[in-house]
Write an enzyme that holds these catalytic residues in place. Structure first.
Site, PDB file in Angstrom:
ATOM      1  N   GLU A  84      76.429   8.605  54.329  1.00 25.38           N
ATOM      2  CA  GLU A  84      75.965   7.765  53.211  1.00 25.38           C
ATOM      3  C   GLU A  84      74.896   8.510  52.430  1.00 25.38           C
ATOM      4  O   GLU A  84      73.949   9.047  52.994  1.00 25.38           O
ATOM      5  CB  GLU A  84      75.431   6.433  53.748  1.00 25.38           C
ATOM      6  CG  GLU A  84      74.715   5.562  52.737  1.00 25.38           C
ATOM      7  CD  GLU A  84      75.507   5.234  51.469  1.00 25.38           C
ATOM      8  OE1 GLU A  84      76.604   4.671  51.568  1.00 25.38           O
ATOM      9  OE2 GLU A  84      75.020   5.564  50.365  1.00 25.38           O
ATOM     10  N   ARG A 132      72.922   7.222  49.786  1.00 24.82           N
ATOM     11  CA  ARG A 132      71.797   6.547  49.113  1.00 24.82           C
ATOM     12  C   ARG A 132      70.533   6.454  49.975  1.00 24.82           C
ATOM     13  O   ARG A 132      69.492   5.969  49.516  1.00 24.82           O
ATOM     14  CB  ARG A 132      72.217   5.186  48.568  1.00 24.82           C
ATOM     15  CG  ARG A 132      72.243   4.053  49.519  1.00 24.82           C
ATOM     16  CD  ARG A 132      72.457   2.691  48.838  1.00 24.82           C
ATOM     17  NE  ARG A 132      73.746   2.558  48.199  1.00 24.82           N
ATOM     18  CZ  ARG A 132      73.912   2.229  46.918  1.00 24.82           C
ATOM     19  NH1 ARG A 132      72.869   2.012  46.151  1.00 24.82           N
ATOM     20  NH2 ARG A 132      75.121   2.130  46.423  1.00 24.82           N
ATOM     21  N   HIS A 182      82.252 -37.459  58.245  1.00 23.96           N
ATOM     22  CA  HIS A 182      81.686 -38.255  57.155  1.00 23.96           C
ATOM     23  C   HIS A 182      80.177 -38.382  57.355  1.00 23.96           C
ATOM     24  O   HIS A 182      79.744 -38.620  58.484  1.00 23.96           O
ATOM     25  CB  HIS A 182      82.311 -39.651  57.148  1.00 23.96           C
ATOM     26  CG  HIS A 182      81.688 -40.543  56.117  1.00 23.96           C
ATOM     27  ND1 HIS A 182      82.004 -40.436  54.776  1.00 23.96           N
ATOM     28  CD2 HIS A 182      80.753 -41.520  56.225  1.00 23.96           C
ATOM     29  CE1 HIS A 182      81.287 -41.333  54.108  1.00 23.96           C
ATOM     30  NE2 HIS A 182      80.526 -41.996  54.960  1.00 23.96           N
TER      31      HIS A 182
END
Ligand code: FAD
Ligand code: NAD
Length: 466
Positions: free
Chosen positions: A34, A36, A445
């Protein structure tokens, strides 16, 4: 001697890191590269996570400001933007560090640097001091994601003319913000800054927002956003953007040729994203791209090279984190000799505005185009007791089912927690359920999910509460 891996993943976003973890789980010696300096890709660093953090914080700010309407008096509510930004940044740091921990836990070797092809089986990694390491690999998975697109001749400075990255870190609330493009990013980031006090104008090329979404939902969505104060300029084409020291002027032409200029403090250009193949040295190994510069893959995510695969935003399909993740798992399983698979008919899409918008499967427009006969079930949150109880009753659930077999073909929701409610329909669709299956499932409910059940009942015109 170069380190040797059975699999190397280039890119540590949701596609790449998930793929690397699954490969390691399946027993392959795996590396993930990676560039970044932080894992999690666009999604965790400059996409899904920071935007959802700001969407939530700005929504809370907006709601707290209006609590007195509900009988809760709390005096003056003030915004501390730098603290809000710190809260967002903390969420990003915690999650990206979490991914680093997961790679370690699964014994994936993490290389910080830019990966590129030296040959079919050799990957070069250059760190930020330009120091090169070369590793050998049997299989490579490209998961390098995507980048924002600008308009021709217009460059992002990330202060006045911004992509989503700049819009996630304004230092003050803009007085006036123009958003070019009424898609996911424009509407989410437009909502954030509108709630925090900016006057937000959306300039959209088409006559509707969120192209590809079921039209009925898209027009309800625009109505609701208009009520919230966002101003829309549909069928407007941006001709030019002139940047000054501290503001910009945007010149547009509408469909009838009328010209209109907008002055604003900031302009967000959110007209889509493009696949990122920068610096991979694909030419060296002759990896083919399609006509949109995406890496071309077959149904097993294999490129034209036998041992190189690609997943996520850098290949065709919706640019969504969960799509990238599922592809990451599927390709890892295929490489390990299993039968990985992604069902592209059941990938949900969610816009995290208030209310949320969520959809899965076919839209009404697609069914018409495919000449598939369908039934519609609809239920409004106005008739849902939970939504009424908390005064959050905008929107509706729409279910599309096959006219003959009743199989659920698609569902489109706008309303409270739509992004969570859609998961139930996803599971139902994966099991090939009919609308009757959903209708006969007991739902608690009072919950928002009862609106899904009622919409399913309404497919056969037997909703109880409407
Ligand atoms: P990415 O996440 O882009 O990761 C690719 C990584 O590869 C990057 O970290 C990059 O640095 C790295 N890389 C590139 N080239 C190299 C190289 N040569 N060597 C080493 N590393 C390299 N999707 C959702 O599903 N839900 C959302 O709510 C959502 N919100 C979003 C909000 C915004 C503002 C943006 C911009 C996007 C959002 N998305 C969302 C889309 C999502 O972020 C992407 O679909 C997803 O990140 C794609 O994953 P990926 O792994 O394919 O690529
Ligand atoms: P988008 O494709 O969602 O929307 C782009 C919009 O810009 C469209 O409405 C299009 O008609 C319009 N447009 C294109 N050219 C234009 C022009 N010249 N002038 C005016 N309007 C124009 O793209 P986006 O909003 O930039 O987001 C990119 C991608 O990132 C999305 O497609 C999505 O895959 C992903 N994303 C997802 C989420 C999420 O899942 N919640 C959030 C943000 C981003």
């Amino acid at each position: 001697m170069a380190d040797k891996f059975q699999a190397v993943v280039i890119g540590g976003g949701p596609g790449g890191y998930v793929c690397a973890i699954r490969l390691a789980q399946l027993g392959l010696k795996t590396a993930c590269i990676e560039s970044r300096g932080s894992l999690g890709g666009t999604c965790l660093n400059i996409g899904c996570i920071p935007s959802k953090s700001l969407l939530n914080l700005s929504d809370e700010f907006h709601k707290v400001k209006h609590l007195s309407n509900k009988g809760i008096e709390i005096g003056d509510v003030k915004l501390n933007l730098s603290k809000m930004m710190k809260s967002k940044d903390k969420a990003v740091t915690v999650l990206t560090k979490g991914v680093e921990f997961l790679l370690k836990k699964n014994k994936v070797t993490y290389f910080k640097g830019t990966g590129s092809f030296k040959s079919k089986n050799e990957i070069s990694i250059k760190d930020n001091q330009n120091k090169e390491t070369i590793i050998e690999t049997d299989k490579t998975i490209i998961a390098t994601g995507s980048l924002p697109v600008s308009l021709p001749g217009i460059e992002f400075d990330e202060k006045i003319i911004v992509s989503s990255t700049g819009a996630l870190k304004f230092e003050k609330v803009p007085k006036k913000m123009v958003v070019v493009g009424g898609g996911y990013i424009g509407l989410e980031m437009g909502s954030v800054w509108s709630r925090l006090g900016a006057e937000v104008h959306v300039v959209e090329f088409l006559d509707h927002i969120t192209p590809g979404m079921d039209k009925e939902i898209s027009s309800e969505f625009m109505k609701i956003l208009k009520k919230q104060g966002i101003i829309f300029h549909m069928q407007h084409k941006v001709e030019k953007i002139k940047k000054n020291n501290s503001d910009a002027i945007i010149s547009t032409t509408d469909k009838d040729g009328n010209k209109k200029d907008f002055d604003c403090d900031v302009v967000l250009i959110s007209v889509g994203r493009k696949p990122n193949t920068n610096g991979l040295n694909l030419e060296k190994v002759n990896i083919s791209l399609d006509n949109k510069n995406r890496i071309k893959v077959d149904k097993n995510f294999k490129t034209n090279l036998d041992n190189v695969f690609a997943i996520g935003d850098v290949i065709a399909g919706p640019m969504l984190a969960h799509k990238a993740e599922d592809e990451g798992v599927a390709v890892a399983e295929n490489i390990a000799g299993q039968s990985g698979h992604v069902n592209y008919d059941t990938i949900p899409g969610v816009v995290y505005t208030t209310p949320e918008v969520a959809s899965i499967g076919k839209t009404e427009e697609q069914l018409k185009e495919l000449d598939i006969k369908y039934k519609i079930g609809k239920f409004s949150f106005m008739a849902n007791s939970r939504a009424k109880a908390i005064d959050d009753a905008e929107g509706f659930v729409k279910i599309l089912a096959d006219e003959k077999t009743d199989k659920v073909l698609g569902a489109h929701l706008i309303g409270p927690h739509a992004g969570e409610l859609i998961a139930e329909i996803g599971v139902a669709m994966e099991f090939g359920a009919s609308s009757e299956d959903i209708a006969r499932t007991c739902h608690a409910h009072p919950t928002f999910s009862e609106a899904v059940k009622e919409a399913a009942l309404s497919v056969d015109k037997r909703a109880i509460h409407s």
